[in-house]
Design a protein around this motif. Structure first.
Motif, mmCIF file in Angstrom:
data_model
loop_
_atom_site.group_PDB
_atom_site.id
_atom_site.type_symbol
_atom_site.label_atom_id
_atom_site.label_comp_id
_atom_site.label_asym_id
_atom_site.label_seq_id
_atom_site.Cartn_x
_atom_site.Cartn_y
_atom_site.Cartn_z
ATOM 1 N N TYR A 186 2.810 9.018 -24.778
ATOM 2 C CA TYR A 186 2.302 9.348 -23.452
ATOM 3 C C TYR A 186 3.489 9.639 -22.540
ATOM 4 C CZ TYR A 186 -2.170 7.249 -24.893
ATOM 5 O OH TYR A 186 -3.334 6.937 -25.539
ATOM 6 N N ILE A 187 3.330 10.589 -21.627
ATOM 7 C CA ILE A 187 4.361 10.877 -20.637
ATOM 8 C C ILE A 187 3.682 11.101 -19.289
ATOM 9 C CG2 ILE A 187 6.025 11.852 -22.271
ATOM 10 C CD1 ILE A 187 5.080 14.625 -21.464
ATOM 11 N N ASP A 188 4.423 10.899 -18.218
ATOM 12 C CA ASP A 188 3.927 11.176 -16.869
ATOM 13 C C ASP A 188 4.701 12.353 -16.291
ATOM 14 O OD1 ASP A 188 1.974 9.154 -16.651
ATOM 15 O OD2 ASP A 188 3.536 7.664 -16.267
ATOM 16 N N ARG A 189 3.985 13.368 -15.805
ATOM 17 C CA ARG A 189 4.595 14.549 -15.216
ATOM 18 C C ARG A 189 3.747 15.013 -14.028
ATOM 19 N NH1 ARG A 189 7.878 13.036 -18.239
ATOM 20 N NH2 ARG A 189 9.110 14.187 -19.779
ATOM 21 N N PRO A 190 4.391 15.566 -12.989
ATOM 22 C CA PRO A 190 3.609 16.141 -11.885
ATOM 23 C C PRO A 190 2.929 17.430 -12.350
ATOM 24 C CG PRO A 190 5.962 16.517 -11.547
ATOM 25 C CD PRO A 190 5.847 15.619 -12.733
ATOM 26 N N ILE A 191 1.605 17.484 -12.236
ATOM 27 C CA ILE A 191 0.823 18.621 -12.712
ATOM 28 C C ILE A 191 -0.164 19.046 -11.626
ATOM 29 C CG2 ILE A 191 -0.773 19.452 -14.481
ATOM 30 C CD1 ILE A 191 1.931 18.853 -15.634
ATOM 31 N N ASP A 192 -0.325 20.337 -11.457
ATOM 32 C CA ASP A 192 -1.314 20.888 -10.538
ATOM 33 C C ASP A 192 -2.693 20.316 -10.901
ATOM 34 O OD1 ASP A 192 -3.163 22.515 -9.181
ATOM 35 O OD2 ASP A 192 -1.883 24.279 -9.337
ATOM 36 N N PRO A 193 -3.388 19.658 -9.961
ATOM 37 C CA PRO A 193 -4.702 19.079 -10.274
ATOM 38 C C PRO A 193 -5.720 20.106 -10.771
ATOM 39 C CG PRO A 193 -3.875 18.211 -8.202
ATOM 40 C CD PRO A 193 -2.949 19.319 -8.598
ATOM 41 N N VAL A 194 -5.594 21.364 -10.331
ATOM 42 C CA VAL A 194 -6.513 22.400 -10.808
ATOM 43 C C VAL A 194 -6.319 22.621 -12.306
ATOM 44 C CG1 VAL A 194 -7.243 24.799 -10.545
ATOM 45 C CG2 VAL A 194 -6.501 23.500 -8.538
ATOM 46 N N ASN A 196 11.992 24.237 -36.810
ATOM 47 C CA ASN A 196 11.119 23.901 -37.935
ATOM 48 C C ASN A 196 10.283 22.651 -37.692
ATOM 49 O OD1 ASN A 196 12.106 26.062 -39.643
ATOM 50 N ND2 ASN A 196 13.994 24.869 -39.884
ATOM 51 N N GLY A 197 10.242 22.196 -36.442
ATOM 52 C CA GLY A 197 9.510 20.982 -36.130
ATOM 53 C C GLY A 197 8.007 21.222 -36.067
ATOM 54 N N PRO A 198 7.243 20.155 -35.980
ATOM 55 C CA PRO A 198 5.781 20.283 -35.911
ATOM 56 C C PRO A 198 5.340 20.869 -34.571
ATOM 57 C CG PRO A 198 6.422 18.010 -35.528
ATOM 58 C CD PRO A 198 7.683 18.746 -35.909
ATOM 59 N N TRP A 199 4.182 21.517 -34.587
ATOM 60 C CA TRP A 199 3.606 22.018 -33.340
ATOM 61 C C TRP A 199 3.039 20.852 -32.544
ATOM 62 C CZ3 TRP A 199 4.684 26.631 -31.611
ATOM 63 C CH2 TRP A 199 5.012 27.648 -32.501
ATOM 64 N N ILE A 200 3.341 20.857 -31.230
ATOM 65 C CA ILE A 200 2.919 19.768 -30.350
ATOM 66 C C ILE A 200 2.098 20.341 -29.206
ATOM 67 C CG2 ILE A 200 3.721 17.955 -28.773
ATOM 68 C CD1 ILE A 200 6.265 17.783 -30.497
ATOM 69 N N GLY A 201 0.977 19.713 -28.942
ATOM 70 C CA GLY A 201 0.156 20.079 -27.800
ATOM 71 C C GLY A 201 0.253 19.009 -26.720
ATOM 72 N N VAL A 202 0.288 19.443 -25.478
ATOM 73 C CA VAL A 202 0.373 18.520 -24.340
ATOM 74 C C VAL A 202 -0.867 18.715 -23.478
ATOM 75 C CG1 VAL A 202 1.720 17.785 -22.343
ATOM 76 C CG2 VAL A 202 2.899 18.682 -24.378
ATOM 77 N N ARG A 203 -1.560 17.624 -23.184
ATOM 78 C CA ARG A 203 -2.766 17.713 -22.367
ATOM 79 C C ARG A 203 -2.952 16.407 -21.592
ATOM 80 N NH1 ARG A 203 -7.124 17.276 -27.384
ATOM 81 N NH2 ARG A 203 -6.739 15.057 -27.886
ATOM 82 N N PRO A 204 -3.792 16.435 -20.535
ATOM 83 C CA PRO A 204 -4.067 15.188 -19.803
ATOM 84 C C PRO A 204 -4.789 14.192 -20.701
ATOM 85 C CG PRO A 204 -4.739 17.124 -18.547
ATOM 86 C CD PRO A 204 -4.419 17.605 -19.919
ATOM 87 N N THR A 205 -4.469 12.936 -20.524
ATOM 88 C CA THR A 205 -5.146 11.912 -21.305
ATOM 89 C C THR A 205 -6.605 11.802 -20.841
ATOM 90 O OG1 THR A 205 -4.442 10.206 -19.749
ATOM 91 C CG2 THR A 205 -3.057 10.577 -21.663
ATOM 92 N N LYS A 206 -7.456 11.371 -21.746
ATOM 93 C CA LYS A 206 -8.871 11.237 -21.417
ATOM 94 C C LYS A 206 -9.243 9.795 -21.089
ATOM 95 C CE LYS A 206 -10.083 15.187 -24.299
ATOM 96 N NZ LYS A 206 -10.874 15.691 -25.449
#
Length: 345
Positions: A305-313, A334-344
């Protein structure tokens, strides 16, 4: 790098370096090439606010590849990368044949003042929606209620010539339709603002100019997303991220862009500093820290988990449908693909 902040240059000790020759110029980066009196190559580069000076060890050696970096200093504001040869020599204790070269760059007076007498305020925000960008400009107008919000109007004098500034017009956050606008505190009338066709809006004593640039106010840009089709092809999945993607259904598309703001003022002007600091806090409140999860896309395992400032929209958009991510990336070739999304949670 801080997304909002102040910078007042602190010049390092003079190099005390006299060269046999020195030439160059350019912008982002500014580069200068010289030679010492004993035949050693010298290379100077200024980009992203950082200045580096390299000197070769032996005659014939390349100063950058085979030399020594005798100066590396964060001098200018973030993303600044323009300096004239004369300014370099004057500010950093370098002479050519015993003297400071005369200024020949006709635009040198427009470059950032790096002597330490000027403080720079910068805002650089990623993945901002048009809706939030307008709110940010409105916050700036509220912070400086007597300022004029103006947009530059450019014309092309002749078909074969480039655009030049013709005039400025008043605008509002709701009607922004140019790639950049200026909030100018000090003048009461448009006629109090000095403009030059070739140089734009000119600085004037008693006026504070805050620039705000956001290309999507004017242009519908297709963002360069080279990694996204690679990830989809390798993983056999479809992903959606903010930005104008080719052939993306309108009901899914969310336009985002980078928003940049800047201003400069005399370093001892605490009143202006205080107002800009308050504006920075107001902008930060519009883009609060958001808890994000990083997912290894091939396995579906959560990395951390990480905390970042993100546009609320953007946050709400991600949560409102399937396969919506703030970003798709890989940390190395050659690293794995990583997806970043808001936690649920």
């Amino acid at each position: 790098m801080k997304m909002i902040g102040f910078h007042t240059p602190e010049l390092p000790d003079p190099l005390g370096l006299d060269l046999a020759k020195l030439h160059g110029g350019g912008s982002c980066p500014s580069e200068f090439y010289g030679e010492t009196h004993d035949g050693l190559d010298v290379y100077v580069r200024y980009r992203g606010g950082t200045l580096r000076v390299h000197v070769a060890h032996e005659p014939g050696d390349d100063a950058l590849d085979d030399g020594e970096c005798i100066l590396e200093a964060e001098i200018g504001p973030p993303f600044d990368g323009t300096m004239s040869l004369t300014q370099f020599c004057t500010n950093f204790g370098v002479t050519v044949e015993g003297g400071i070269p005369e200024e020949t760059d006709p635009e040198a007076h427009l470059y950032a003042n790096l002597t330490g007498q000027t403080t720079f305020w910068k805002v650089h925000l990623h993945r901002i929606t048009i809706e939030t960008s307008r709110k940010i400009v409105d916050k700036a107008r509220s912070a400086f209620p007597n300022a004029l919000l103006v947009k530059p109007i450019y014309v092309k004098p002749e078909p074969h010539e480039g655009l030049v500034l013709d005039r400025v017009e008043l605008t509002t956050p709701e009607k922004l339709d140019t790639a950049s606008v200026y909030l100018i505190d000090g003048p009461s009338l448009l006629t109090d603002i000095e403009v030059s066709p070739g140089e734009g809006i000119l600085p004037k004593s008693g006026q504070l100019q805050i620039s705000a640039s956001f290309s999507s106010w004017q242009y519908s840009l297709e963002h360069h997303m080279a990694l996204l089709p690679m990830a989809e092809k390798e993983l056999g999945q479809t992903f959606y991220v903010p930005g104008k993607q080719k052939d993306l259904p309108k009901e899914i598309e969310l336009i985002t862009d980078s928003l940049n703001m800047s201003a400069s003022f005399t370093k001892d002007d605490e009143t202006t500093r205080g107002k800009l600091a308050s504006l920075g806090e107001a902008i930060s409140q519009l883009i609060p820290p958001t808890n994000l999860e990083r997912i290894e896309l091939e396995t579906g395992n959560r990395i951390d988990y990480i905390d970042r400032p993100i546009d609320p929209v953007v946050v709400e958009w991600c949560k409102s449908g399937q396969n919506r991510w703030i970003s798709i990336m890989r940390e190395n070739r050659n690293g794995p693909w990583i997806g970043v999304r808001p936690t649920k949670r």
